[in-house]
Design an enzyme around this catalytic site. Structure first.
Site, PDB file in Angstrom:
ATOM      1  N   HIS B 143      -8.844 -23.269  85.369  1.00 41.37           N
ATOM      2  CA  HIS B 143      -8.472 -23.864  86.665  1.00 41.37           C
ATOM      3  C   HIS B 143      -9.655 -24.522  87.375  1.00 41.37           C
ATOM      4  O   HIS B 143      -9.618 -24.718  88.581  1.00 41.37           O
ATOM      5  CB  HIS B 143      -7.859 -22.801  87.620  1.00 41.37           C
ATOM      6  CG  HIS B 143      -6.479 -22.347  87.242  1.00 41.37           C
ATOM      7  ND1 HIS B 143      -6.216 -21.551  86.164  1.00 41.37           N
ATOM      8  CD2 HIS B 143      -5.275 -22.569  87.836  1.00 41.37           C
ATOM      9  CE1 HIS B 143      -4.917 -21.286  86.101  1.00 41.37           C
ATOM     10  NE2 HIS B 143      -4.308 -21.890  87.095  1.00 41.37           N
ATOM     11  N   ASP B 193      -7.714 -30.097  82.110  1.00 35.59           N
ATOM     12  CA  ASP B 193      -7.467 -28.771  82.660  1.00 35.59           C
ATOM     13  C   ASP B 193      -6.084 -28.261  82.262  1.00 35.59           C
ATOM     14  O   ASP B 193      -5.149 -29.048  82.133  1.00 35.59           O
ATOM     15  CB  ASP B 193      -7.545 -28.846  84.188  1.00 35.59           C
ATOM     16  CG  ASP B 193      -7.756 -27.487  84.829  1.00 35.59           C
ATOM     17  OD1 ASP B 193      -8.912 -27.127  85.100  1.00 35.59           O
ATOM     18  OD2 ASP B 193      -6.761 -26.764  85.058  1.00 35.59           O
ATOM     19  N   GLU B 324       6.621 -18.942  84.852  1.00 33.59           N
ATOM     20  CA  GLU B 324       7.022 -19.681  86.069  1.00 33.59           C
ATOM     21  C   GLU B 324       7.524 -21.058  85.660  1.00 33.59           C
ATOM     22  O   GLU B 324       7.085 -22.086  86.197  1.00 33.59           O
ATOM     23  CB  GLU B 324       5.818 -19.789  87.011  1.00 33.59           C
ATOM     24  CG  GLU B 324       5.172 -18.435  87.300  1.00 33.59           C
ATOM     25  CD  GLU B 324       3.939 -18.499  88.208  1.00 33.59           C
ATOM     26  OE1 GLU B 324       3.160 -19.457  88.096  1.00 33.59           O
ATOM     27  OE2 GLU B 324       3.785 -17.600  89.049  1.00 33.59           O
ATOM     28  N   CYS B 342       5.832 -23.523  95.800  1.00 29.59           N
ATOM     29  CA  CYS B 342       4.900 -24.587  95.405  1.00 29.59           C
ATOM     30  C   CYS B 342       5.545 -25.608  94.483  1.00 29.59           C
ATOM     31  O   CYS B 342       5.163 -26.782  94.492  1.00 29.59           O
ATOM     32  CB  CYS B 342       3.684 -24.000  94.664  1.00 29.59           C
ATOM     33  SG  CYS B 342       2.498 -23.216  95.754  1.00 29.59           S
ATOM     34  N   CYS B 420      -0.902 -19.054  96.406  1.00 28.50           N
ATOM     35  CA  CYS B 420      -0.841 -20.514  96.374  1.00 28.50           C
ATOM     36  C   CYS B 420       0.159 -21.075  97.386  1.00 28.50           C
ATOM     37  O   CYS B 420      -0.063 -22.143  97.962  1.00 28.50           O
ATOM     38  CB  CYS B 420      -0.487 -20.995  94.968  1.00 28.50           C
ATOM     39  SG  CYS B 420       0.965 -20.196  94.268  1.00 28.50           S
ATOM     40  N   CYS B 421       1.266 -20.380  97.592  1.00 27.53           N
ATOM     41  CA  CYS B 421       2.358 -20.982  98.362  1.00 27.53           C
ATOM     42  C   CYS B 421       2.108 -21.083  99.868  1.00 27.53           C
ATOM     43  O   CYS B 421       2.355 -22.155 100.445  1.00 27.53           O
ATOM     44  CB  CYS B 421       3.665 -20.230  98.097  1.00 27.53           C
ATOM     45  SG  CYS B 421       4.184 -20.283  96.360  1.00 27.53           S
TER      46      CYS B 421
END
Lengths: 658, 658
Positions: B143, B193, B324, B342, B420-421
């Site tokens: 990441h 990435d 996910e 997200c 993240c969200c």
């Protein structure tokens, strides 16, 4: 009164096919697999990197432990149990049919095990070869007593079949080793295995040897379970720093192991499904052997929770792949479930153990449900491919593309990384003669309708009880009792839950107002000469619905005939099976078709198929309008036979026109 | 002709509530969380031991990397991005409303990042602190470019909001560092990435700086993707022996990263849903900026696959928790899905990027669908609790007891191990002014109906475009165009897919046969003085059904009014929501209720509830009989508002009487 069942010999069209397959195909095939002699693809039972699937290596593990070979242990920590279950299946097979070559082979396995057994009786190839210092120190994960239990079961069966005393002596040494290490006494481990099995196995060893020590040890394991809820955690702490015995198990809750509370307080079927039913089997056996009513009461609570809230209509149990476990009441998804073959086999063990406590047709009904559906669906007709998981709804594209359905195989693999199910099937099928009858006081109870000849010992007299039937395809069952001298005993014949209508005749005369007790038709009389009972069950086709609290089955039905749950397959009905619905008052027709799946009963009915209207061209959502349907004949086959012809969709619960 | 949108100021009842919440609650709250100042429970987003959830530590990670503090990195390898997204939200907030204190705080964060940045421009706290030797060596998992992309987005926004050049210079140094390390040239890494994001970020940096290098670098990453399918594996091999950067990622298939084939060949939305839509956003931006028709064509193929086969009616995407990820066409389970907040935000990015290529109401319809449903359901009305996963069907007992539903939270947690969200929501909501219009040649297109005032630059003239509306609750939208001198341009107003009926008036007079182009009502004319357009959309309540190939929605409907998808909650309708069905021709009534959920439109209709008949007492299966129902009023609330009142069941797809 002295009364017992001395010998049952199956001679049945339906089951002999299976039993022969086990002897002629499965046992040799599985031996080759255990020895890595075959060039087959061993599949992971689900998408999980840690599943060892390069080879079985099970026999090699023993050779290494015995010092006959160099190398490392390979496979699951419980790989030994594959050999033990195979050996148990061999024992039952030899009991049915002599086979010197097979017996020599099995004897040589016993010799190998003797060499692999340590001086103090300990027997486990993983810990002996790889980590002797961790022996009995990681019981949550180690499966040491689980494997020991499977050896004990195999040894008792093999001793009873062949009189091989070495097999039994290894088992006793192993059980003695466990007894020296576990118990309430100072210095012993006050704990138990993460995977129940030793408990039920020790009751068999007790019944074979009559040595009460084994029964008491079993009782200890049962009553100790869930008492000290820090036991597993404490062992993990003391083992600190060493690698996991089984990856990912550390985070499982105690309920996964049924170790969250004492067994008498457990009233819901929680955790890993196979573990739970093996536990219950042990509990029911100890309850019977020690006349422990409290423990029997606990068995009944768990039984009730399973069969009234957590069991699939196929007799499958385990609603999720995550922990191969029970989830919650009425949570029975059809397409993500687990329904492991071993779990249904375990449910049969539990049912039988309950029947030995008290005859009640509810137990036998579930036993039959699991046997004819979720259990035998676990093997292909060729005897060489097996399901681990027995789904009630399959869409191949979803099994392939949804990693959450990686366990839902569309066709039966040749073998599994975790190969518990195939040999479990072999040992169950070849010991089926033990499941037909139980005896309670002076009554013999008939649980299963399988053509057979059974010898009863009534006082000093031999009585022959025969069943003659084409069940499960036909509902006519003819019993004969042959007694050379007059003797009195009861005969209890199960009336299956699906046959509220039935006819029964004694020596050709209808029985008016038959006595029914706990679901069994009871004939208590003096028998003499050859007497005949004929029973005609209701083989009409039934439609079942599920409790509306089962969300996934709302508006759907299941078709059943006799003991068989039926399903629809893409092979017969095209794709998108979920668009089919059975018409409101459509008649069902039944015919036996010799050329399909080695001969099965096929059901047809009128139905409708929802049309995919033009408005759906390339759109996911559209304004609601009335649905359109086309007429469609729907063809059902017995669930156990699915996935034997082609790769495609399958569905058990089908929509019903409302 | 010179024509552009120079400034949009939202002044909207519905959205100002959200925007204010972001500024006054979410931004301060999230700052406290990033600094571990709050005593809150950080929940794991699903049952997974490896999720770090003790604390955020995100700011401390930077302090350690900057040498201001001793210690180790904590959290996910992409923990930095939480800070970047927070910073981006702050930028948009400052653009709307000056706040010296907040600006000082954000400036100090920029100073901290400057100190954490390495001499060559590299910026990543995990690798700088823990494993500098593995920099760019495990790109599948690391990441590094994902985090860099988030910083670049934040920096561009912050520079544009505050003119802070240091923020932009850090971003350029970082992008230059990446440019020096990646590319086709000898000695550079020919790779990319695992998690797309840098691609779209670089287009923003290009648009801000006009430095073509950044656009070409983005293009390189896009076209290189999936070319050499051994790239990740080779990196892993070379990295051999070191511990995983992210546990369990090694077994993901290449499609998880959209790296299984070159992007022009990808025609199905595969793998991790957020990654896919971030990739598509980057592709659509590069296609626009480089006039790459092939790349735009690839975007269209992926768009079509998503919206016609793989998107929930709420605008959610991702059908499974495992990865996910997307699964297969029409596989849209309501109770096990992922629908990450997200991912819907990313779908909005993708839609907007497509609109910038070519106005087509299909993109804006999806943008609106996601925004008003799956996205804002991601936050609680208090602004301090968030959903990661936005389910369409929830049964609390199953979320608790089925480990396969551990990701399906029943109420919004205060924070997540993977956070993240929440900051992604903050940055989207506070930049919503950028999503209302796009401009294409000499036409301004209205995609969203939000009250606002916008300044257009037409040649040298300023024109004011205003929307005045009580949308989304009302369907009346009044536009006014104020031009001091005569000027010609087009105004395109989206007619939403759910409003095939509408009325439109220009300066009070109905427009006969309005011109519709790509779903937009087009007014091409010379504007002068104050001109008014009034649009009345069809706000009647609609019932939608799903393509019959979506197995889980058969026989069910969804209720929609305006842009809102509605749901039923236990709070209003009692438990066992699956037993409800909407009657065939029942009228729907609508009322706006001020006191519920800060004011929402509530829909009621007549329905039926299936009775649980006596025959179900303690039984799971029974012979099929006609169902019995009781009449029952059914109450619907907008989906976004669910789980704000009590913990209970929720359902979006509800049975329809057939």
């Amino acid at each position: 009164m002295s009364f017992n069942i001395s010998k049952t010999k199956i001679n049945d069209r339906f089951w002999d096919n299976y039993i022969d397959k086990v002897r002629t195909k499965m046992i040799p095939y599985q031996w080759d697999v255990l020895n890595d002699h075959l060039d087959i693809i061993i599949e992971k039972e689900r998408n999980d990197d840690y599943i060892p699937s390069e080879k079985s290596h099970a026999i090699d593990n023993f050779k290494i432990a015995a010092g006959l070979k160099e190398g490392n242990h390979y496979g699951w920590v419980f790989q030994d149990s594959d050999v033990y279950k195979w050996l148990e299946a061999v024992a039952y097979s030899l009991q049915k049919k002599e086979d010197d070559q097979l017996r020599d082979l099995a004897d040589s396995v016993i010799d190998l095990l003797e060499m692999a057994q340590e001086k103090d009786g300990y027997l486990n190839t993983y810990f002996s070869v790889e980590e002797p210092e961790r022996r009995f120190k990681m019981l949550a994960e180690s499966h040491e007593l689980y494997c020991a239990g499977h050896y004990i079961e195999a040894a008792v069966a093999y001793y009873e079949a062949t009189n091989n005393e070495k097999a039994l002596s290894i088992a006793c040494k192993l059980a003695d080793c466990i007894d020296e290490n576990f118990g309430n006494e100072e210095g012993k481990i006050k704990g138990y295995d993460g995977h129940e099995e030793i408990e039920l196995a020790l009751t068999k060893l007790y019944e074979c040897t009559k040595n009460d020590k084994y029964l008491q040890l079993s009782r200890f394991f049962l009553y100790e379970r869930g008492q000290d809820t820090s036991f597993f955690q404490r062992q993990r702490m003391e083992d600190n720093g060493k690698r996991d015995v089984i990856k990912g198990m550390a985070h499982r809750p105690l309920s996964y192991y049924q170790a969250h509370k004492p067994i008498l307080e457990q009233d819901k079927a929680e955790g890993h499904a196979v573990r739970l039913v093996y536990l219950c089997t042990g509990m029911a056996e100890v309850a019977r052997l020690t006349k422990d009513k409290e423990m029997l009461g606990a068995c009944k609570k768990l039984w009730k929770n399973i069969v009234t809230k957590r069991m699939y209509i196929t007799g499958g149990i385990g609603s999720t792949v995550d922990g191969e476990a029970f989830t919650a009441d009425y949570d029975l998804p059809n397409d993500t479930m687990y329904c492991e073959t071993c779990a249904s086999i375990g449910l049969i063990f539990f049912a039988q153990a309950m029947l030995k406590n008290e005859p009640n047709s509810e137990y036998a009904d579930v036993l039959e449900r699991a046997l004819y559906n979720s259990v035998i669906s676990g093997m292909a007709l060729d005897g060489k491919h097996f399901f681990y998981v027995n789904p009630l709804e399959v869409v191949p594209a979803y099994s392939e593309k949804d990693p959450g359905k990686s366990h839902v195989k569309v066709t039966r693999p040749a073998w599994f990384g975790c190969a518990c199910c195939p040999p479990n099937l072999a040992r169950l099928i070849n010991s089926l003669d033990k499941y037909i009858y139980t005896q309670q006081e002076d009554t013999i109870y008939v649980h299963l309708f399988i053509e057979n000849e059974t010898k009863l010992q009534v006082k000093d007299e031999s009585v022959i009880l025969k069943q003659h039937t084409d069940y499960p395809w036909s509902g006519s069952i003819h019993f004969s009792v042959e007694a050379d001298t007059k003797c009195s005993f009861g005969l209890g014949i199960r009336i299956p839950f699906w046959s509220s209508q039935y006819d029964v005749k004694l020596n050709g005369a209808p029985i008016e107002k038959p006595l029914i007790r706990n679901g069994y038709l009871i004939l208590e009389k003096e028998w003499f000469g050859k007497e005949e009972i004929s029973l005609q069950l209701d083989m009409s086709i039934k439609e079942w619905s599920a409790n509306p609290l089962v969300r996934d089955n709302l508006g759907k039905i299941v078709v059943q005939r006799g003991p068989f749950i039926y399903c629809v397959e893409e092979e017969d009905n095209g794709s998108n099976l979920h668009l089919l619905s059975v018409s409101r008052n459509a008649p069902f027709t039944y015919s036996f078709v010799e050329e399909v799946c080695e001969g099965i009963g096929v059901i047809k009915t009128k139905g409708k198929k929802k049309c995919i209207q033009n408005k759906w061209n390339d759109s996911l959502y559209a304004l609601y309008t009335n649905d359109q349907y086309e007429e469609k004949e729907i063809t059902f086959i017995p669930y156990f036979a699915w996935a034997n012809r082609s790769r495609g969709e399958m569905l058990v619960w089908i929509h019903k026109e409302s």
